[in-house]
Write an enzyme that holds these catalytic residues in place. Structure first.
Site, PDB file in Angstrom:
ATOM      1  CG  ASN A  16      -1.724   1.220   1.418  1.00  0.00           C
ATOM      2  OD1 ASN A  16      -1.778   2.049   0.516  1.00  0.00           O
ATOM      3  ND2 ASN A  16      -2.365   1.353   2.575  1.00  0.00           N
ATOM      4  CE  LYS A  73      -0.278   3.257   4.725  1.00  0.00           C
ATOM      5  NZ  LYS A  73      -0.198   3.381   6.177  1.00  0.00           N
ATOM      6  CG  HIS A 103      -5.892   2.025   5.256  1.00  0.00           C
ATOM      7  ND1 HIS A 103      -5.472   2.977   6.165  1.00  0.00           N
ATOM      8  CD2 HIS A 103      -4.855   1.167   5.111  1.00  0.00           C
ATOM      9  CE1 HIS A 103      -4.230   2.700   6.538  1.00  0.00           C
ATOM     10  NE2 HIS A 103      -3.839   1.600   5.907  1.00  0.00           N
ATOM     11  CD  GLU A 126      -3.008   5.608   6.722  1.00  0.00           C
ATOM     12  OE1 GLU A 126      -2.955   5.619   5.484  1.00  0.00           O
ATOM     13  OE2 GLU A 126      -2.111   5.091   7.441  1.00  0.00           O
ATOM     14  CD  GLU A 171      -3.606  -2.522   7.434  1.00  0.00           C
ATOM     15  OE1 GLU A 171      -2.469  -2.676   7.021  1.00  0.00           O
ATOM     16  OE2 GLU A 171      -4.311  -1.546   7.134  1.00  0.00           O
ATOM     17  N   GLY A 222       2.241   2.270  10.838  1.00  0.00           N
ATOM     18  CA  GLY A 222       3.194   3.362  10.695  1.00  0.00           C
ATOM     19  C   GLY A 222       3.912   3.746  11.979  1.00  0.00           C
ATOM     20  CB  SER A 233       4.942  -1.726  12.223  1.00  0.00           C
ATOM     21  OG  SER A 233       4.567  -0.386  12.446  1.00  0.00           O
TER      22      SER A 233
HETATM   23  P1  PGA Z   1       2.717   0.298   7.694  1.00  0.00           P
HETATM   24  O1  PGA Z   1       1.249   0.519   7.067  1.00  0.00           O
HETATM   25  O2  PGA Z   1       3.243  -0.982   7.139  1.00  0.00           O
HETATM   26  O3  PGA Z   1       3.490   1.501   7.253  1.00  0.00           O
HETATM   27  O4  PGA Z   1       2.536   0.235   9.187  1.00  0.00           O
HETATM   28  C1  PGA Z   1       0.390  -0.566   6.873  1.00  0.00           C
HETATM   29  C2  PGA Z   1      -0.915  -0.092   6.289  1.00  0.00           C
HETATM   30  O5  PGA Z   1      -1.381   0.995   6.644  1.00  0.00           O
HETATM   31  O6  PGA Z   1      -1.521  -0.793   5.457  1.00  0.00           O
END
Ligand code: PGA
Length: 255
Positions: A9, A11, A95, A97, A167, A173, A212
């Site tokens: 992803n 982003k 997601h 976000e 997640e 993140g 992460s």
């Molecule tokens: P990350 O993000 O691996 O940077 O923690 C995962 C995600 O949001 O899908």
């Protein structure tokens, strides 16, 4: 046996240069990998370019979101028909976000799930609890609620050829991944929850872990029986790091 899926992803990261460079690197790194499905989800603006750069490779194209409408006066949106038209297969929805910054509700996300199924695309439904919910012992109830929003409207059949990405929001993140045991416990809960409706579909559904995931922790996570690959954010932006994660998934269950 379930085939794991590792999906990047990206982003809000990318440029015409970066898309070509990263995909060239991924093609080199992953040319001989089998035993794991791989997809990348660049920003919508670069999907067509990415599709061309991926031509002839085993890496599938994904997208980061979709609108609930197929066409019309909806400024700024991208429809499922457009995603299908340009060759995207796996579409991330829900997601955290999007849930947080765009106030997307469980019901709204269920509508996205429905429109993707209707168009023959594969939803990657993100679910997971916040840190506060985790500390309050609400992890299972939050995951159940987020899945039930789809189950109640579309039925368990909707999870045939669909992906769930667990997640935990506190792990995204932050560099603070769930431990393999913590993640496995929630993945098992999710699979059991679906099995209450249909055991065969529960056995088939891909449940990715996200939050992460990196080159160091991937193998241990993938060794867990109910973890079927990962949705990878930050670590998907470097070809060699992402390749280590994909290779870990490809070999995890063979040992
Ligand atoms: P990350 O993000 O691996 O940077 O923690 C995962 C995600 O949001 O899908």
């Amino acid at each position: 046996m379930r085939h794991p899926l590792v999906m990047g992803n990206w982003k809000l990261n990318g440029s015409t240069h970066m898309v070509n460079e990263l995909i060239t690197g991924l093609r080199q790194e992953l040319s001989s990998v089998t035993g794991c499905d791989v997809a990348i989800a660049p920003p919508a603006l670069y999907l067509s370019q990415a599709k061309q750069a991926l031509a002839g490779s085993r890496i599938a194209l994904g997208a980061q979101d979709v609108d609930v409408n197929l066409s019309g006066a909806f400024t700024g949106e991208t429809s499922a028909t457009m995603l299908k038209d340009i060759g995207a297969e796996y579409i991330i929805i829900g997601h955290s976000e999007r849930r947080t910054y765009h106030q997307e509700s469980d019901e709204f996300i269920a509508k996205k799930f429905a429109i993707l199924k209707q168009q023959g695309l594969i939803p990657v439904l993100c679910i997971g609890e916040t840190e506060q919910e985790n500390e309050a012992g609400q992890t299972e109830s939050v995951c159940a609620r987020q899945i039930d929003a789809v189950l109640n409207i579309l039925g368990v059949e909707a999870f045939q050829n669909a992906v769930i990405a667990y997640e935990p929001v506190w792990a995204i993140g932050t560099g603070k991944s769930a431990t393999p045991a913590q993640a496995q416990a929630v993945h098992k809960f999710i699979r059991d929850h679906i099995a209450q409706k249909d055991t065969a579909i529960a056995q088939q559904v891909i449940i990715q872990y996200g939050g992460s995931v990196n080159a160091d922790n991937a193998a241990e996570l993938f060794a867990q029986p109910d973890i079927d690959g990962a949705l990878v954010g930050g670590a998907s932006l470097k070809a060699n790091t992402f390749a280590v994660i994909v290779k870990a998934a490809a070999t995890a269950k063979k040992a």
